[in-house]
Design a protein around this motif. Structure first.
Motif, PDB file in Angstrom:
ATOM      1  N   ARG A 101      37.433  34.072   9.376  1.00  0.00           N
ATOM      2  CA  ARG A 101      37.623  35.411   8.814  1.00  0.00           C
ATOM      3  C   ARG A 101      37.802  35.386   7.303  1.00  0.00           C
ATOM      4  NH1 ARG A 101      41.650  37.919  13.492  1.00  0.00           N
ATOM      5  NH2 ARG A 101      39.991  38.600  14.911  1.00  0.00           N
ATOM      6  N   LYS A 102      38.187  34.234   6.770  1.00  0.00           N
ATOM      7  CA  LYS A 102      38.351  34.142   5.325  1.00  0.00           C
ATOM      8  C   LYS A 102      37.023  34.057   4.587  1.00  0.00           C
ATOM      9  CE  LYS A 102      42.729  34.123   5.931  1.00  0.00           C
ATOM     10  NZ  LYS A 102      43.499  35.357   5.634  1.00  0.00           N
ATOM     11  N   VAL A 103      36.015  33.516   5.249  1.00  0.00           N
ATOM     12  CA  VAL A 103      34.743  33.294   4.557  1.00  0.00           C
ATOM     13  C   VAL A 103      33.652  34.271   4.992  1.00  0.00           C
ATOM     14  CG1 VAL A 103      35.278  30.867   4.241  1.00  0.00           C
ATOM     15  CG2 VAL A 103      33.944  31.561   6.219  1.00  0.00           C
ATOM     16  N   MET A 104      33.850  34.979   6.104  1.00  0.00           N
ATOM     17  CA  MET A 104      32.858  35.937   6.576  1.00  0.00           C
ATOM     18  C   MET A 104      33.307  37.354   6.247  1.00  0.00           C
ATOM     19  SD  MET A 104      30.710  33.772   7.813  1.00  0.00           S
ATOM     20  CE  MET A 104      29.491  34.836   8.585  1.00  0.00           C
ATOM     21  N   ASP A 105      32.366  38.266   6.110  1.00  0.00           N
ATOM     22  CA  ASP A 105      32.699  39.667   5.854  1.00  0.00           C
ATOM     23  C   ASP A 105      32.991  40.423   7.146  1.00  0.00           C
ATOM     24  OD1 ASP A 105      32.378  39.713   2.983  1.00  0.00           O
ATOM     25  OD2 ASP A 105      30.239  39.423   3.341  1.00  0.00           O
ATOM     26  N   GLU A 106      32.390  40.000   8.234  1.00  0.00           N
ATOM     27  CA  GLU A 106      32.641  40.621   9.532  1.00  0.00           C
ATOM     28  C   GLU A 106      32.813  39.542  10.592  1.00  0.00           C
ATOM     29  OE1 GLU A 106      29.580  43.324  10.671  1.00  0.00           O
ATOM     30  OE2 GLU A 106      29.402  44.203   8.677  1.00  0.00           O
ATOM     31  N   VAL A 107      33.829  39.677  11.422  1.00  0.00           N
ATOM     32  CA  VAL A 107      34.009  38.842  12.600  1.00  0.00           C
ATOM     33  C   VAL A 107      34.302  39.793  13.747  1.00  0.00           C
ATOM     34  CG1 VAL A 107      35.317  36.982  13.697  1.00  0.00           C
ATOM     35  CG2 VAL A 107      34.916  36.929  11.226  1.00  0.00           C
ATOM     36  N   THR A 108      33.321  39.985  14.632  1.00  0.00           N
ATOM     37  CA  THR A 108      33.412  41.015  15.665  1.00  0.00           C
ATOM     38  C   THR A 108      33.202  40.413  17.043  1.00  0.00           C
ATOM     39  OG1 THR A 108      32.486  42.626  14.099  1.00  0.00           O
ATOM     40  CG2 THR A 108      32.545  43.258  16.423  1.00  0.00           C
ATOM     41  N   TYR A 109      34.159  40.645  17.951  1.00  0.00           N
ATOM     42  CA  TYR A 109      34.063  40.175  19.331  1.00  0.00           C
ATOM     43  C   TYR A 109      33.724  41.321  20.269  1.00  0.00           C
ATOM     44  CZ  TYR A 109      36.059  35.543  18.442  1.00  0.00           C
ATOM     45  OH  TYR A 109      36.269  34.262  18.010  1.00  0.00           O
ATOM     46  N   ASN A 110      33.101  40.980  21.403  1.00  0.00           N
ATOM     47  CA  ASN A 110      32.978  41.985  22.456  1.00  0.00           C
ATOM     48  C   ASN A 110      34.325  42.099  23.177  1.00  0.00           C
ATOM     49  OD1 ASN A 110      33.018  39.587  23.865  1.00  0.00           O
ATOM     50  ND2 ASN A 110      31.398  40.143  25.293  1.00  0.00           N
ATOM     51  N   ARG A 111      34.450  43.043  24.083  1.00  0.00           N
ATOM     52  CA  ARG A 111      35.740  43.271  24.736  1.00  0.00           C
ATOM     53  C   ARG A 111      36.171  42.081  25.576  1.00  0.00           C
ATOM     54  NH1 ARG A 111      33.906  48.841  25.475  1.00  0.00           N
ATOM     55  NH2 ARG A 111      35.163  50.206  24.160  1.00  0.00           N
TER      56      ARG A 111
ATOM     57  N   GLY B   8      35.533  38.958  25.024  1.00  0.00           N
ATOM     58  CA  GLY B   8      35.965  37.872  24.167  1.00  0.00           C
ATOM     59  C   GLY B   8      35.118  36.622  24.266  1.00  0.00           C
ATOM     60  N   ASN B   9      33.923  36.722  24.863  1.00  0.00           N
ATOM     61  CA  ASN B   9      33.062  35.543  24.972  1.00  0.00           C
ATOM     62  C   ASN B   9      31.812  35.643  24.099  1.00  0.00           C
ATOM     63  OD1 ASN B   9      31.776  37.541  26.575  1.00  0.00           O
ATOM     64  ND2 ASN B   9      30.673  35.941  27.683  1.00  0.00           N
ATOM     65  N   VAL B  10      31.696  36.706  23.320  1.00  0.00           N
ATOM     66  CA  VAL B  10      30.586  36.867  22.376  1.00  0.00           C
ATOM     67  C   VAL B  10      31.175  37.254  21.021  1.00  0.00           C
ATOM     68  CG1 VAL B  10      28.464  38.093  21.797  1.00  0.00           C
ATOM     69  CG2 VAL B  10      29.031  37.654  24.196  1.00  0.00           C
ATOM     70  N   VAL B  11      30.750  36.543  19.971  1.00  0.00           N
ATOM     71  CA  VAL B  11      31.245  36.856  18.636  1.00  0.00           C
ATOM     72  C   VAL B  11      30.072  36.980  17.679  1.00  0.00           C
ATOM     73  CG1 VAL B  11      31.606  34.407  18.125  1.00  0.00           C
ATOM     74  CG2 VAL B  11      32.793  36.139  16.773  1.00  0.00           C
ATOM     75  N   PHE B  12      30.149  37.959  16.805  1.00  0.00           N
ATOM     76  CA  PHE B  12      29.173  38.161  15.735  1.00  0.00           C
ATOM     77  C   PHE B  12      29.852  37.836  14.401  1.00  0.00           C
ATOM     78  CE2 PHE B  12      27.509  40.709  19.140  1.00  0.00           C
ATOM     79  CZ  PHE B  12      26.133  40.649  18.999  1.00  0.00           C
ATOM     80  N   LEU B  13      29.199  37.003  13.590  1.00  0.00           N
ATOM     81  CA  LEU B  13      29.697  36.659  12.258  1.00  0.00           C
ATOM     82  C   LEU B  13      28.677  37.140  11.239  1.00  0.00           C
ATOM     83  CD1 LEU B  13      30.572  32.901  12.953  1.00  0.00           C
ATOM     84  CD2 LEU B  13      32.022  34.892  13.386  1.00  0.00           C
ATOM     85  N   THR B  14      29.114  37.919  10.262  1.00  0.00           N
ATOM     86  CA  THR B  14      28.186  38.448   9.262  1.00  0.00           C
ATOM     87  C   THR B  14      28.709  38.175   7.862  1.00  0.00           C
ATOM     88  OG1 THR B  14      27.371  40.206  10.708  1.00  0.00           O
ATOM     89  CG2 THR B  14      27.068  40.519   8.343  1.00  0.00           C
ATOM     90  N   LYS B  15      27.804  37.726   7.016  1.00  0.00           N
ATOM     91  CA  LYS B  15      28.100  37.508   5.601  1.00  0.00           C
ATOM     92  C   LYS B  15      27.091  38.300   4.787  1.00  0.00           C
ATOM     93  CE  LYS B  15      30.062  35.108   2.146  1.00  0.00           C
ATOM     94  NZ  LYS B  15      31.514  35.099   1.876  1.00  0.00           N
ATOM     95  N   TYR B  16      27.576  39.169   3.889  1.00  0.00           N
ATOM     96  CA  TYR B  16      26.690  39.929   3.011  1.00  0.00           C
ATOM     97  C   TYR B  16      26.387  39.113   1.766  1.00  0.00           C
ATOM     98  CZ  TYR B  16      27.268  43.974   5.972  1.00  0.00           C
ATOM     99  OH  TYR B  16      27.244  44.811   7.045  1.00  0.00           O
ATOM    100  N   LEU B  17      25.137  39.142   1.345  1.00  0.00           N
ATOM    101  CA  LEU B  17      24.669  38.286   0.261  1.00  0.00           C
ATOM    102  C   LEU B  17      24.728  38.998  -1.071  1.00  0.00           C
ATOM    103  CD1 LEU B  17      21.519  36.795   2.010  1.00  0.00           C
ATOM    104  CD2 LEU B  17      23.855  35.938   2.039  1.00  0.00           C
ATOM    105  N   ARG B  18      24.927  38.199  -2.090  1.00  0.00           N
ATOM    106  CA  ARG B  18      24.890  38.706  -3.463  1.00  0.00           C
ATOM    107  C   ARG B  18      23.666  38.121  -4.146  1.00  0.00           C
ATOM    108  NH1 ARG B  18      29.617  41.065  -5.194  1.00  0.00           N
ATOM    109  NH2 ARG B  18      31.388  40.867  -3.772  1.00  0.00           N
ATOM    110  N   ARG B  19      22.838  38.959  -4.686  1.00  0.00           N
ATOM    111  CA  ARG B  19      21.625  38.512  -5.382  1.00  0.00           C
ATOM    112  C   ARG B  19      21.641  39.047  -6.809  1.00  0.00           C
ATOM    113  NH1 ARG B  19      17.824  37.183  -1.376  1.00  0.00           N
ATOM    114  NH2 ARG B  19      19.021  36.196   0.280  1.00  0.00           N
ATOM    115  N   GLY B  20      21.435  38.147  -7.762  1.00  0.00           N
ATOM    116  CA  GLY B  20      21.355  38.566  -9.158  1.00  0.00           C
ATOM    117  C   GLY B  20      22.621  39.197  -9.671  1.00  0.00           C
ATOM    118  N   GLY B  21      23.787  38.809  -9.080  1.00  0.00           N
ATOM    119  CA  GLY B  21      25.052  39.341  -9.538  1.00  0.00           C
ATOM    120  C   GLY B  21      25.415  40.660  -8.914  1.00  0.00           C
ATOM    121  N   LEU B  22      24.537  41.218  -8.089  1.00  0.00           N
ATOM    122  CA  LEU B  22      24.803  42.494  -7.449  1.00  0.00           C
ATOM    123  C   LEU B  22      24.887  42.313  -5.956  1.00  0.00           C
ATOM    124  CD1 LEU B  22      22.320  44.796  -9.396  1.00  0.00           C
ATOM    125  CD2 LEU B  22      24.786  44.546  -9.787  1.00  0.00           C
TER     126      LEU B  22
END
Length: 348
Positions: free
Chosen positions: A271-281, A283-297
């Motif tokens: 959770r410290k390095v990802m922007d989203e950590v989402t489990y299903n109800r 608790g056996n499926v997890v989605f990890l999402t990281k948003y990217l920065r390109r060109g400083g934006l």
């Protein structure tokens, strides 16, 4: 192995062939055969197919590397294929893996990394030859990640048995794809997050049951990276987890007193390095999402806030408040302590 480990190196550039050959056969472990084109390599393989590994360039005149890989795989060639290319796009990696490559290195190649990659692939291939034939999805060969292009993104998916070599192969694929897109710090963070969650799915989800499967997915889009990890376990209540970062010392002592191995940090480190950590109800499926920065934006849609830590069963109920981020200095220090405490590290 009674005979030498045979390698086939395919590259249209003569100096590159000489360099690769010298780097790989210098210690006497490997016997290296070189080819200047895909057509020549196919002829060599037909005459003597007992190669343990193939190293191939992607950008070759006549028969391109992708065509060569597809053709040699059509001969039921089971030798791992290591691809070398100067192209620096995730699409080139995805196409190579989809065609049948096993690993990917960027040119100019670090010769130490080349030797490590070759040794790893040869060892993994030897291990597979001694394993029972996989029955996953009714096939007689190990599962290969399905690599697809989704619009302008890349999608990789794999289903494998718990603790099988294919799980590590998936993680190596992801590392190669990320290497063409992210900075070193981001790559290390994402590697850590994926490694921790896959370990949780293996040890706590599937309880290291070799008959159960783990499903791994990865999607790289222009503005984000998303992982999906699913195990066949009973799941768990994600809301009942205690935060070990509040009192790391007490957490370590509590786990030691209960007889558990050192750990319990995976989800919170993630959770410290990802922007989203989402489990299903469940608790056996997890989605990890990281948003990217390109060109400083930040490459997100304007004026939108990503959902975090909600339930994927009902997207409309997912919260939209980003979690508070603590200073990760204590986490890094504690992670080093955990490595010292973990007996498996000492054994290694």
């Amino acid at each position: 192995m009674d005979r030498p480990i045979r390698l086939l190196v395919v590259d249209d550039d003569a100096p590159t062939r000489r360099l690769l050959s010298a780097a790989l056969c210098g210690d006497g472990v490997y016997e290296v055969v070189t080819a200047r084109s895909g057509d020549e390599a196919i002829g060599i393989y037909r005459d003597s197919p007992d190669f343990d590994l193939i190293v191939s360039d992607l950008t070759m005149p006549g028969m391109p590397g992708l065509e060569f890989i597809a053709k040699i795989r059509s001969f039921n060639c089971q030798a791992p294929i290591l691809v070398l290319s100067s192209m620096q796009t995730d699409q080139s990696v995805a196409r190579a893996l989809e065609t049948g490559a096993d690993d990917y290195l960027q040119k100019p190649v670090d010769l130490r990394e080349l030797r490590r990659a070759v040794a790893f692939l040869v060892d993994q291939s030897a291990e597979r030859k001694h394993e029972e034939v996989s029955e996953i999805e009714g096939t007689g060969s190990p599962p290969v990640p399905a690599v697809k292009n989704v619009d302008s993104g890349t999608f990789v998916e794999l289903t494998a048995l718990t603790d099988s070599p294919q799980v590590e192969r998936f993680q190596r694929f992801v590392d190669r794809l990320l290497a063409t897109t992210l900075q070193e710090k981001e790559r290390r963070e994402l590697h850590l997050a994926l490694e921790e969650i896959v370990r949780n799915a293996t040890e706590w989800g599937n309880r290291s049951d070799h008959c159960k499967k783990i499903r791994l997915s990865y999607c790289l889009m222009p503005d984000r990276i998303t992982f999906r990890i699913e195990d066949e376990g009973a799941g768990f209540d994600t809301g009942a987890l205690n935060d070990p970062t509040i009192d790391p010392k007490a957490h370590i002592e509590a786990r030691r007193a209960s007889g558990k191995r050192m750990g319990g940090w995976g989800i919170f480190l993630t959770r410290k390095v990802m922007d989203e950590v989402t489990y299903n109800r469940k608790g056996n499926v997890v989605f990890l999402t990281k948003y990217l920065r390109r060109g400083g934006l930040t490459a997100m849609i304007s004026n939108t806030q990503p959902p975090v830590h909600g339930s994927v069963d009902d997207p409309h109920t997912m919260p939209s408040v980003k979690p508070l981020r603590r200073n990760t200095r204590m986490l890094r220090k504690t992670t080093r302590l955990l490595r010292k405490e973990d007996p498996r590290v000492k054994q290694a």
